[in-house]
Design a protein around this motif. Structure first.
Motif, PDB file in Angstrom:
ATOM      1  N   ARG A   1       2.040   7.479  -6.675  1.00  0.00           N
ATOM      2  CA  ARG A   1       1.266   8.710  -6.878  1.00  0.00           C
ATOM      3  C   ARG A   1       2.110   9.945  -6.581  1.00  0.00           C
ATOM      4  NH1 ARG A   1      -4.325   9.035  -7.979  1.00  0.00           N
ATOM      5  NH2 ARG A   1      -5.007   6.950  -8.557  1.00  0.00           N
TER       6      ARG A   1
ATOM      7  N   ILE B   1      -7.523   9.282  -2.722  1.00  0.00           N
ATOM      8  CA  ILE B   1      -6.060   9.294  -2.717  1.00  0.00           C
ATOM      9  C   ILE B   1      -5.533  10.602  -3.312  1.00  0.00           C
ATOM     10  CG2 ILE B   1      -5.744   8.139  -4.948  1.00  0.00           C
ATOM     11  CD1 ILE B   1      -3.409   6.630  -3.697  1.00  0.00           C
TER      12      ILE B   1
ATOM     13  N   TYR C   1     -10.703   6.395   1.013  1.00  0.00           N
ATOM     14  CA  TYR C   1      -9.296   6.782   0.893  1.00  0.00           C
ATOM     15  C   TYR C   1      -8.410   5.578   0.606  1.00  0.00           C
ATOM     16  CZ  TYR C   1     -11.131  11.015   2.987  1.00  0.00           C
ATOM     17  OH  TYR C   1     -11.879  12.137   3.239  1.00  0.00           O
TER      18      TYR C   1
ATOM     19  N   SER D   1     -10.698   7.546  -7.656  1.00  0.00           N
ATOM     20  CA  SER D   1      -9.390   7.845  -7.071  1.00  0.00           C
ATOM     21  C   SER D   1      -9.369   9.176  -6.333  1.00  0.00           C
ATOM     22  CB  SER D   1      -8.325   7.860  -8.180  1.00  0.00           C
ATOM     23  OG  SER D   1      -8.623   8.861  -9.134  1.00  0.00           O
TER      24      SER D   1
ATOM     25  N   ARG E   1       0.829  -1.204   0.000  1.00  0.00           N
ATOM     26  CA  ARG E   1       0.000   0.000   0.000  1.00  0.00           C
ATOM     27  C   ARG E   1       0.868   1.260   0.000  1.00  0.00           C
ATOM     28  NH1 ARG E   1      -3.146  -0.815   5.790  1.00  0.00           N
ATOM     29  NH2 ARG E   1      -1.429  -0.372   7.225  1.00  0.00           N
ATOM     30  N   CYS E   2       2.041   1.182   0.624  1.00  0.00           N
ATOM     31  CA  CYS E   2       2.955   2.328   0.575  1.00  0.00           C
ATOM     32  C   CYS E   2       3.499   2.551  -0.831  1.00  0.00           C
ATOM     33  CB  CYS E   2       4.102   2.131   1.563  1.00  0.00           C
ATOM     34  SG  CYS E   2       3.641   2.414   3.288  1.00  0.00           S
TER      35      CYS E   2
ATOM     36  N   THR F   1       1.878   2.031  -3.517  1.00  0.00           N
ATOM     37  CA  THR F   1       0.798   2.688  -4.243  1.00  0.00           C
ATOM     38  C   THR F   1       0.839   4.196  -4.023  1.00  0.00           C
ATOM     39  OG1 THR F   1      -0.615   0.739  -4.074  1.00  0.00           O
ATOM     40  CG2 THR F   1      -1.700   2.846  -4.485  1.00  0.00           C
ATOM     41  N   LEU F   2       0.970   4.594  -2.756  1.00  0.00           N
ATOM     42  CA  LEU F   2       1.051   6.017  -2.443  1.00  0.00           C
ATOM     43  C   LEU F   2       2.329   6.624  -3.006  1.00  0.00           C
ATOM     44  CD1 LEU F   2      -0.072   8.498  -1.038  1.00  0.00           C
ATOM     45  CD2 LEU F   2       0.970   7.705   1.094  1.00  0.00           C
TER      46      LEU F   2
ATOM     47  N   GLN G   1      -7.657   3.350   6.079  1.00  0.00           N
ATOM     48  CA  GLN G   1      -8.531   3.134   4.923  1.00  0.00           C
ATOM     49  C   GLN G   1      -9.571   2.042   5.155  1.00  0.00           C
ATOM     50  OE1 GLN G   1      -6.102   1.786   1.656  1.00  0.00           O
ATOM     51  NE2 GLN G   1      -5.320   0.033   2.783  1.00  0.00           N
TER      52      GLN G   1
ATOM     53  N   LEU H   1      -5.862   3.023  -0.758  1.00  0.00           N
ATOM     54  CA  LEU H   1      -4.600   3.099  -1.489  1.00  0.00           C
ATOM     55  C   LEU H   1      -4.571   1.948  -2.491  1.00  0.00           C
ATOM     56  CD1 LEU H   1      -2.133   3.895   1.446  1.00  0.00           C
ATOM     57  CD2 LEU H   1      -3.040   5.477  -0.266  1.00  0.00           C
TER      58      LEU H   1
END
Length: 367
Positions: free
Chosen positions: A27, A354, A170, A351, A20-21, A23-24, A144, A172
Motif C-alpha cells: 500500500r 488501512i 484496521y 479497505s 502483514r507487513c 500488505t502494508l 488489528q 492488514l
C-alpha cells in the motif's frame, strides 16, 4: 518518503509478521513511498519471498550464540540481545544516506529499549503488536485483533501522544481479499470444499493431524485444498500424503489464498492473523491454538461464535477434530450462523481502515 520495516520470519516465529507487513508495504509503495525491510538470517526466513514482491531486504547476520541455553526472554524472538539487534539495525539505517521518515516494527522481541535507541536515526516509529505485554516508544501503534478489553490493553504501555489503531477495522489484508469480498461466497451449510491451512511454518504439524482426522471423509464429493508455507519443515511429507489420496490438492506458499478461502465451505487452521482473513470472507473455521499469543484473541472470537475453538494444540487429537467435523456436517445451520458472526466481527468498512493508516503515515493526520 523513505520507510523501513523491521520484522522477521522463521520456523519458530512463523510467517505472519512478514506477510502483514508486506500488505502494508505494498500500500505504501503504491502511494510512492520507498519501502525496504530489515530481517535476520533465521532458518525459514522469507527474505527471498520479500524480494520477489519487489522490496529490498537487508539481512542481519545469524547470532551463533543464540542457540545457547541461557537465552533471556525476548531472545527467543530476536535470536540475539536487543542491544545487539538495535546496533545492527542502526548500522544498516545509517548506510541509507537519507532521512528515514518511518521505522515500522513488527516484532515480539522488541520493546521501548530498542525503539528509544533508534530514535536518533529515524523521524517516527510505528509498532504493530497484539500482545500488549511490554512498553513501547512509538508514535503510532496498530493492533488489528479483536479483544474484549481492546481499549484498555495498552494503557500505561505507550506514550500519551501515541495514536492507537485498534480492532479488525484496521485489518492488514492484501488487495486480493477486497476483490474476493465483492464476490464473496454465501455458504448454505452444505460442505463440498474444505481448506486446510495452519500457518506458514506449522512446526507442530497440525496439518497432518487434521488430514488424518479427515481421511474417512475424503470422497469424490469432497474437495480438500491443503496449503503450507515454504518454511514448513513437514511440507514434503504433506505433499506426499496429498498425492497419495484422491481429491486432496497441495499448495505451497500461495499467492491466491483469498481465492482458496472463497471457494471453501469450511476451514481448518490455526489462530493468528489468518483468523481475520477467514472472518473477512465469512469462512466458517475450526481453529487450533498453536502459540501463546493466539490464546486470548482466539477465545474472544470464539466467544462471539465466529469460529470454533478446539483449544491448545497439545490437547487436540484427531478424534476431537472428527467429532467437531461430524457435528458441523450434521448441522448445516451452525455453519451458516458462523459465517454471519464472522462477518459481524470484521464489519463492512472495506479497505478504509488501512487507507486511514496510510494517510497518517504520509500526512501525520489522525481523524
Amino acid at each position: 518518503m523513505s520507510i523501513v520495516i523491521r520484522a522477521d520470519a522463521s520456523q519458530s516465529i512463523g510467517s505472519g509478521h512478514i506477510m502483514r507487513c508486506l500488505t502494508l508495504a505494498a500500500r505504501l509503495m503504491g502511494q510512492g513511498a520507498e519501502v525496504s525491510f530489515i530481517c535476520r538470517d533465521l532458518p525459514g526466513n522469507l527474505s527471498e519471498y520479500i524480494r520477489s514482491q519487489g522490496f529490498e531486504v537487508h539481512i542481519l547476520p545469524r547470532d551463533e550464540a543464540c542457540d545457547l541455553p541461557w537465552k533471556r526472554p525476548g531472545q527467543t524472538w530476536l535470536e540475539t540481545t536487543w542491544k545487539s539487534d538495535a546496533e545492527q539495525t542502526m548500522g544498516v539505517l545509517k548506510k541509507y544516506g537519507r532521512t528515514i521518515d518511518w521505522l515500522i516494527v513488527d516484532h515480539y522481541g522488541i520493546d521501548h529499549h530498542w525503539q528509544s535507541r533508534l530514535r536518533g536515526v529515524v523521524c517516527q516509529i510505528m509498532v504493530i503488536d497484539d500482545l500488549a505485554n511490554r512498553h513501547h516508544d512509538c508514535d503510532v501503534l496498530l493492533d488489528q485483533n479483536y479483544y474484549h478489553n481492546a481499549a484498555d490493553r495498552y494503557h500505561g504501555l505507550i506514550p500519551k501522544d501515541c495514536s492507537l489503531f485498534l480492532g479488525p477495522q484496521y485489518l492488514l489484508l492484501r488487495e486480493e481479499f477486497y476483490r474476493a469480498r465483492k464476490d464473496m461466497k454465501i455458504r448454505t451449510g452444505e460442505v463440498s470444499n474444505i481448506l486446510v491451512f495452519y500457518g506458514g511454518s506449522d512446526t507442530t504439524n497440525e496439518t497432518e493431524k487434521c488430514l488424518t482426522g479427515l481421511s474417512d471423509y475424503i470422497s469424490s464429493k469432497l474437495e480438500i485444498n491443503v496449503v503450507t508455507g515454504q518454511s514448513n519443515p513437514n511440507k514434503e511429507r504433506i505433499m506426499h500424503i496429498c498425492s497419495s489420496m484422491p481429491n486432496l490438492y497441495y499448495h505451497c506458499q500461495v499467492s491466491n489464498m483469498a481465492e482458496l478461502m472463497n471457494k471453501a465451505d469450511l476451514a481448518f487452521g490455526a489462530g493468528g492473523s489468518t483468523t481475520w482473513e477467514r472472518c473477512f470472507l465469512g469462512l466458517p473455521s475450526i481453529v487450533t491454538v498453536t502459540a501463546e499469543n493466539q490464546v486470548e484473541t482466539t477465545q474472544a472470537v470464539s466467544d462471539l461464535g465466529a469460529i470454533w475453538n478446539l483449544g491448545w494444540y497439545e490437547e487436540v487429537s484427531t478424534a476431537s477434530i472428527v467429532k467437531v467435523a461430524e457435528r458441523l456436517l450434521m448441522e448445516p445451520s451452525k455453519i451458516v450462523d458462523m459465517q454471519k458472526r464472522a462477518l459481524d466481527v470484521v464489519g463492512v468498512r472495506g479497505s478504509s481502515g488501512i487507507e486511514q493508516l496510510v494517510e497518517v503515515i504520509f500526512l501525520g493526520r489522525v481523524d
